[in-house]
Each structure stands twice: as C-alpha cells, then as structure tokens.
Write a protein that holds these residues in place. Sequence first.
Motif, PDB file in Angstrom:
ATOM      1  N   MET A 151      52.004  51.641  40.133  1.00  0.00           N
ATOM      2  CA  MET A 151      52.612  50.836  38.825  1.00  0.00           C
ATOM      3  C   MET A 151      52.324  48.976  38.321  1.00  0.00           C
ATOM      4  O   MET A 151      51.335  48.867  38.227  1.00  0.00           O
ATOM      5  N   GLN A 152      52.976  48.734  39.721  1.00  0.00           N
ATOM      6  CA  GLN A 152      53.087  47.673  40.221  1.00  0.00           C
ATOM      7  C   GLN A 152      51.341  46.838  40.345  1.00  0.00           C
ATOM      8  O   GLN A 152      51.063  46.108  40.335  1.00  0.00           O
ATOM      9  N   GLU A 153      50.965  47.400  41.127  1.00  0.00           N
ATOM     10  CA  GLU A 153      49.763  47.449  41.335  1.00  0.00           C
ATOM     11  C   GLU A 153      48.192  47.534  40.238  1.00  0.00           C
ATOM     12  O   GLU A 153      47.479  46.593  39.771  1.00  0.00           O
ATOM     13  N   LEU A 154      48.933  48.363  39.152  1.00  0.00           N
ATOM     14  CA  LEU A 154      48.189  48.116  37.925  1.00  0.00           C
ATOM     15  C   LEU A 154      48.581  47.204  36.621  1.00  0.00           C
ATOM     16  O   LEU A 154      47.757  47.092  36.224  1.00  0.00           O
ATOM     17  N   ASN A 155      50.041  46.917  36.722  1.00  0.00           N
ATOM     18  CA  ASN A 155      50.264  46.314  36.252  1.00  0.00           C
ATOM     19  C   ASN A 155      49.953  45.087  37.027  1.00  0.00           C
ATOM     20  O   ASN A 155      49.395  43.670  36.154  1.00  0.00           O
ATOM     21  N   ALA A 156      49.138  44.978  37.591  1.00  0.00           N
ATOM     22  CA  ALA A 156      49.132  43.013  38.590  1.00  0.00           C
ATOM     23  C   ALA A 156      47.255  43.818  38.354  1.00  0.00           C
ATOM     24  O   ALA A 156      47.189  42.040  37.361  1.00  0.00           O
ATOM     25  N   MET A 157      46.869  44.112  38.284  1.00  0.00           N
ATOM     26  CA  MET A 157      45.169  44.195  37.774  1.00  0.00           C
ATOM     27  C   MET A 157      45.233  43.996  36.698  1.00  0.00           C
ATOM     28  O   MET A 157      44.470  43.294  35.798  1.00  0.00           O
ATOM     29  N   ALA A 158      45.986  44.908  35.630  1.00  0.00           N
ATOM     30  CA  ALA A 158      46.028  44.187  33.889  1.00  0.00           C
ATOM     31  C   ALA A 158      46.175  42.361  33.797  1.00  0.00           C
ATOM     32  O   ALA A 158      45.554  41.905  32.836  1.00  0.00           O
ATOM     33  N   GLU A 159      46.691  41.841  34.882  1.00  0.00           N
ATOM     34  CA  GLU A 159      47.429  40.622  34.716  1.00  0.00           C
ATOM     35  C   GLU A 159      45.550  39.946  34.647  1.00  0.00           C
ATOM     36  O   GLU A 159      46.006  38.726  33.906  1.00  0.00           O
ATOM     37  N   LYS A 160      45.725  40.494  36.298  1.00  0.00           N
ATOM     38  CA  LYS A 160      44.275  39.347  36.156  1.00  0.00           C
ATOM     39  C   LYS A 160      43.363  39.821  35.458  1.00  0.00           C
ATOM     40  O   LYS A 160      42.383  38.805  35.210  1.00  0.00           O
ATOM     41  N   VAL A 161      42.881  40.585  34.595  1.00  0.00           N
ATOM     42  CA  VAL A 161      42.217  41.310  33.898  1.00  0.00           C
ATOM     43  C   VAL A 161      42.284  39.706  32.627  1.00  0.00           C
ATOM     44  O   VAL A 161      41.233  39.559  32.539  1.00  0.00           O
ATOM     45  N   ILE A 162      43.470  40.400  32.191  1.00  0.00           N
ATOM     46  CA  ILE A 162      43.993  39.593  31.287  1.00  0.00           C
ATOM     47  C   ILE A 162      43.702  37.684  31.279  1.00  0.00           C
ATOM     48  O   ILE A 162      43.296  37.061  30.570  1.00  0.00           O
ATOM     49  N   ALA A 163      43.848  37.422  32.588  1.00  0.00           N
ATOM     50  CA  ALA A 163      43.888  35.931  32.743  1.00  0.00           C
ATOM     51  C   ALA A 163      42.637  35.501  32.846  1.00  0.00           C
ATOM     52  O   ALA A 163      41.932  34.094  32.998  1.00  0.00           O
ATOM     53  N   MET A 164      41.880  36.568  33.526  1.00  0.00           N
ATOM     54  CA  MET A 164      40.685  34.958  33.314  1.00  0.00           C
ATOM     55  C   MET A 164      39.596  34.843  31.636  1.00  0.00           C
ATOM     56  O   MET A 164      38.711  34.791  32.276  1.00  0.00           O
ATOM     57  N   ARG A 165      40.196  35.583  30.923  1.00  0.00           N
ATOM     58  CA  ARG A 165      39.498  35.015  29.631  1.00  0.00           C
ATOM     59  C   ARG A 165      39.616  33.932  29.584  1.00  0.00           C
ATOM     60  O   ARG A 165      38.850  32.987  28.913  1.00  0.00           O
ATOM     61  N   ASP A 166      40.663  33.092  30.145  1.00  0.00           N
ATOM     62  CA  ASP A 166      40.856  31.216  30.096  1.00  0.00           C
ATOM     63  C   ASP A 166      40.279  30.558  31.013  1.00  0.00           C
ATOM     64  O   ASP A 166      40.573  29.286  31.658  1.00  0.00           O
ATOM     65  N   GLU A 167      40.247  31.520  32.277  1.00  0.00           N
ATOM     66  CA  GLU A 167      39.559  30.619  33.121  1.00  0.00           C
ATOM     67  C   GLU A 167      38.255  30.147  33.586  1.00  0.00           C
ATOM     68  O   GLU A 167      37.546  30.698  33.244  1.00  0.00           O
ATOM     69  N   GLN A 168      38.682  29.128  33.840  1.00  0.00           N
ATOM     70  CA  GLN A 168      36.895  27.733  33.782  1.00  0.00           C
ATOM     71  C   GLN A 168      36.751  27.816  34.582  1.00  0.00           C
ATOM     72  O   GLN A 168      35.832  26.511  34.657  1.00  0.00           O
ATOM     73  N   SER A 169      36.884  28.474  35.751  1.00  0.00           N
ATOM     74  CA  SER A 169      36.697  27.529  37.449  1.00  0.00           C
ATOM     75  C   SER A 169      35.109  28.684  37.604  1.00  0.00           C
ATOM     76  O   SER A 169      34.682  28.198  38.744  1.00  0.00           O
ATOM     77  N   PHE A 170      34.856  29.471  37.219  1.00  0.00           N
ATOM     78  CA  PHE A 170      32.947  30.102  37.057  1.00  0.00           C
ATOM     79  C   PHE A 170      32.618  29.434  36.992  1.00  0.00           C
ATOM     80  O   PHE A 170      32.464  28.917  36.009  1.00  0.00           O
ATOM     81  N   ASP A 171      31.419  29.484  37.456  1.00  0.00           N
ATOM     82  CA  ASP A 171      29.936  29.347  37.033  1.00  0.00           C
ATOM     83  C   ASP A 171      29.877  30.234  35.781  1.00  0.00           C
ATOM     84  O   ASP A 171      29.583  31.609  35.950  1.00  0.00           O
ATOM     85  N   LYS A 172      28.227  30.057  35.398  1.00  0.00           N
ATOM     86  CA  LYS A 172      28.152  30.620  34.203  1.00  0.00           C
ATOM     87  C   LYS A 172      27.198  32.395  34.824  1.00  0.00           C
ATOM     88  O   LYS A 172      27.721  32.799  33.766  1.00  0.00           O
ATOM     89  N   ASP A 173      27.028  32.093  35.869  1.00  0.00           N
ATOM     90  CA  ASP A 173      26.427  32.990  36.396  1.00  0.00           C
ATOM     91  C   ASP A 173      27.265  33.945  36.859  1.00  0.00           C
ATOM     92  O   ASP A 173      27.135  34.924  37.707  1.00  0.00           O
ATOM     93  N   ASP A 174      28.389  33.588  37.528  1.00  0.00           N
ATOM     94  CA  ASP A 174      29.900  34.288  37.893  1.00  0.00           C
ATOM     95  C   ASP A 174      30.729  35.088  37.199  1.00  0.00           C
ATOM     96  O   ASP A 174      32.041  35.319  37.560  1.00  0.00           O
ATOM     97  N   ARG A 175      30.288  34.665  35.863  1.00  0.00           N
ATOM     98  CA  ARG A 175      31.344  34.886  35.145  1.00  0.00           C
ATOM     99  C   ARG A 175      30.977  36.654  35.143  1.00  0.00           C
ATOM    100  O   ARG A 175      32.686  36.898  34.480  1.00  0.00           O
ATOM    101  N   LYS A 176      30.809  37.752  35.208  1.00  0.00           N
ATOM    102  CA  LYS A 176      30.481  38.966  35.373  1.00  0.00           C
ATOM    103  C   LYS A 176      31.676  38.868  36.319  1.00  0.00           C
ATOM    104  O   LYS A 176      30.852  38.779  37.414  1.00  0.00           O
ATOM    105  N   LEU A 177      32.777  39.924  37.007  1.00  0.00           N
ATOM    106  CA  LEU A 177      33.684  40.154  38.187  1.00  0.00           C
ATOM    107  C   LEU A 177      34.151  41.969  38.297  1.00  0.00           C
ATOM    108  O   LEU A 177      33.939  41.742  36.946  1.00  0.00           O
ATOM    109  N   GLU A 178      34.192  41.675  39.216  1.00  0.00           N
ATOM    110  CA  GLU A 178      35.248  42.810  39.471  1.00  0.00           C
ATOM    111  C   GLU A 178      36.556  42.918  40.222  1.00  0.00           C
ATOM    112  O   GLU A 178      36.884  42.025  40.512  1.00  0.00           O
ATOM    113  N   VAL A 179      37.290  43.423  39.391  1.00  0.00           N
ATOM    114  CA  VAL A 179      38.648  43.754  39.944  1.00  0.00           C
ATOM    115  C   VAL A 179      38.918  45.325  40.612  1.00  0.00           C
ATOM    116  O   VAL A 179      39.060  46.006  39.155  1.00  0.00           O
ATOM    117  N   ASN A 180      39.402  45.566  41.149  1.00  0.00           N
ATOM    118  CA  ASN A 180      39.794  46.700  41.596  1.00  0.00           C
ATOM    119  C   ASN A 180      41.236  47.264  42.163  1.00  0.00           C
ATOM    120  O   ASN A 180      41.467  45.915  43.098  1.00  0.00           O
TER     121      ASN A 180
END
Length: 524
Positions: free
Chosen positions: A217-246
Amino acid sequence: MEDGEHLVQACGKLLILDQLLQKLYSCGHRILLFAQMTHTLDILQDFLELRKYSYERLDGSVRAEERFAAIRSFSGSSANMGLNSDPEHHGAFVFMISTRAGGVGLNLVAADTVIFYEQDWNPQVDKQALQRAHRIGQLNHVLCISLVTEHTVEEVIMRRAEKKLRLSFNVIGENVVENEDNEASGVGTTDLKSIIFGLRMFDATEMNDGKHVDIGMQELNAMAEKVIAMRDEQSFDKDDRKLEVNARNLLKGNEVTGVSDLLSCDLGFDEASYLSWVKNFEEVSKTSCDMMLDSRSRRSSDEEKSSKIESAKKKAEEKKLSKWKSVGYHSLTVQDPICPPNADIVSVTGSVHFLHGDCTAPSNVSPSEPAMIFSCVDTSGHWGRGGMFDSLTRLSTSIGDAYERASENEDLHLGDLHLIKLEDGHDEQNVDRNAIKWVALAVVQSYNPRRKVPRSDISLPHLENCLGKAAFSAAQNSASIHMPRIGYQDGSERSEWYTIERLLRKYASIYNINIYVYYYRRSR
C-alpha cells in the motif's frame, strides 16, 4: 453479493482508484469516471456506495429526465465551488459515465479530473470524452488519468491507440513524430502476438497462487501522490505532458516514464515463447487434476450430508401440505418460470411506460386489456394502512385476507409472489367488466420487530425473482403489469431505481409485455 473490503482488494485498479479518490476528495476536486461497459459501472457504483462517496451515473439505460437531473445536480454549483471546498456540500463528487453514452455533447466543467477506468480501441473516442471537462469555461487545470493493467490486453489496447494517434497526426499534420524508428514499434497486427504479450509474462507454475502480492500500500500511495502532483507541475514541455507512472518503476527508483519510452520497448514477440508457455501450462494442469480428484472424494461426503438435508426438507414439505389440506388452504404462490429460448433477443413490442396516476386503476390506461397490479409487501403478515394498502383494500378486501392467511399457514417467504385473482364486480369504476385483474404481492422485505427499523429495505435479488414470475404470469394471460415507482429515494440511494428500471426493461422485452410505472402526484 455483500459489500465489503474484499470488493477493493480483489482488483488492482480499484486499489489505486481508492487511493486516488481519497486524495482528490480531501483536496476538493471533482471527478469524471469513464468506463466502457455498464457492468463495470455497476461494480464502480458498489465501490462508491461502500466508500460513501456521492455520485451521479449516466449510461444508455438512463432516461432523458434522469440524465438532465444528474447533469444539473453535478454542474449546478460549479460556479461557487473552489478547489478547497467540500464536495459533499456542492453536488456529487464523482460522475460515472459510459464512454459511448456520455462521451459527446456534455459540458461538465465542474470536474477538473478525468479518470478512464477502461480504454476504447478508438483513441478519438477517449479524446472526445476528455473534452467533457477540458473545454471553454474550465477554470482549473484538468488532470487526465488512464488506468491500465500491465501485461494484459488493456496494454495492447493502449499501445495500438497510441499507434493510431500517431498515424492520424501524420495524416492531419499535427504533432508530427520526428523519430521514424517509432513507426516500427508498438504492437503487431496479429491476434497471436496480443495473446503472447499477456501470457508470456506469467509463470504457469504460479497459476494457483492467489495470495502473491508484488506491491504494498505504501507504493500505491506514493504512486497516487505522484499522479496528483502532476496537475500543477510546469517543468514539462508541451509534448512531454503525457507521462506514465508505474508502480514497478517506483520500486526501482524511477518515478516517471515518457510515453515514447513505453512505445519503444522491445516486446520480444515470438511463437516459440508462446508454445513453451502452453507446454508449462499443460504440465501444471496435470498436477491440478490430481488435486481435483482429492477434492471430489471430499465432495462425495458433502453430497451425502446434503442428501440427508434434502430428505428432511422433503418430509417437512409433505407435512406442511397435509396441514394445508386439513384446513382447506390453497397456496397462491407462483412457481419459478421457465425462461423462453429467445431470452437474449430484445422484443420490439414489449416496453416500459411511465405516466402519472394511480396504478390501482389500470382501466384508465388500458380499458380493454387484462391487467395485473404489482405491489411489494414484507414478511410480517400484517396488512397495513395508508398508501397502496388502502388502495388495494378499496379494490377488494380479499387481497389483505389472502395475505394474512398466507402468513398464518407459513406461506410467506422472501422471493414469493402471491397472485390473487379479483372477482367480477370488485371495482365499480371499471368501465370494461371483461378486463380481468390480478394483484401480484411480491414479498421482497423482511420484518423483524426486534430491529430498530423493523422493515428492511427492498431486496433486489428477491425483487428480480418476483418480477420474473409476474412477467411470466402476465404473458401467460396476455395482461399488462401496472405498478408504482418502487425503490426510489433522494440522495445517493436513487441508484437503486436505475437497477430496478433495467430489470423492468429486461423482463418486458423477454416476455413481450407492457409494464406501466406510475408516478403518484401527492396533494399539497
């Protein structure tokens, strides 16, 4: 089916969805949850009921009136809702939508998060569904999350969708991929390669191990936090905004993978690996057959016990019948119907009609057609007062007498349907005396005076059983069914009516009958 944590623990997608919804709910976000199949929506609906999340639902079976009400309920308070507000006081938290039924033509900018529980083979369909939230009027960043189970056909669907999108971009001229090597990557066109892709990843010797867990559950929790944190991240270029979290990448220390990395991996398809997997599977199957033989010996002893129980039940049934014969009682229960051979074929003539009025006066709707009035009762054996009880008593006092007599003779069980035929001249308002009426009392609620609320809610499995019996009896007598709208309550419990409505349409089409559902207008 009983609700419980086993519903979540049995599915990897629901585990991560549970983590995501907890974090999104605490932050005040609102969700559009898309799925391809309505059966999946049923499971997700049970999950949301388990977690007590408020929700609305839209699929092909929802009528226009309910559709507009659900959209208004979800979107009405979006103007006053901030990111840190409580969703419980601002409409539903989740809007469940089937992709084909609600993927086009809706404006749902009240949501700022879109979750695809299942992907479509056509990527343009999912893009259209995403536009329900990502459109003019949206004031927040929109986060789109696609849940894909690794090494399954879902990943094959995702890879082919990416390949189709790349082809459309090349044709239309948008976002042309410069790397020509990517054209050779992706999933092959043969179905055999899709099968190999999933099967070769599993060890046939572990096929009987159902308790193996890779990720905690700790890994799942970390994955969920990483996914939600992507909403406000501005460091990615326009073409790199589609990402995979595994989750597997997180365990290895790699947090985010670009889609280009996903598509360029070597799948290693060959027929030899598939054949070797099949060989290992056959060897394991032989050992499992030996285990089955042992289980059969144990099962034979269980069958002996069950045969004794059946004989005891048979003796009790014979004793009950002899008692009924001595007191002159005849059971009015309907036996389980035999489903017609064309049960899967949807009838054109049989349908469900909705209207205002009194269901105990069917002659106002179909004066020349035999009618059956359907009503729900409990197992108490006490004929009540008010509402449907008074209306049925005005039709004939024999209805309540038959119900109470069935209770006295221990003939009142959940799932029973008591079919009472009304005698001629029972209804002075009936225009056509030839329209014979029946009253079908469906026993779908249990009664226990020791409980705080003695009468239970309507049991949907027993209701479905009674509806099948009533529809079969109506078809045998060329009659229509008239009933009040049952199982409808305000709030999250209104989902129960969606299920009942689907059952009505199912049996109306199977037995080719008309079912009339009445909305009763109360006097102010």
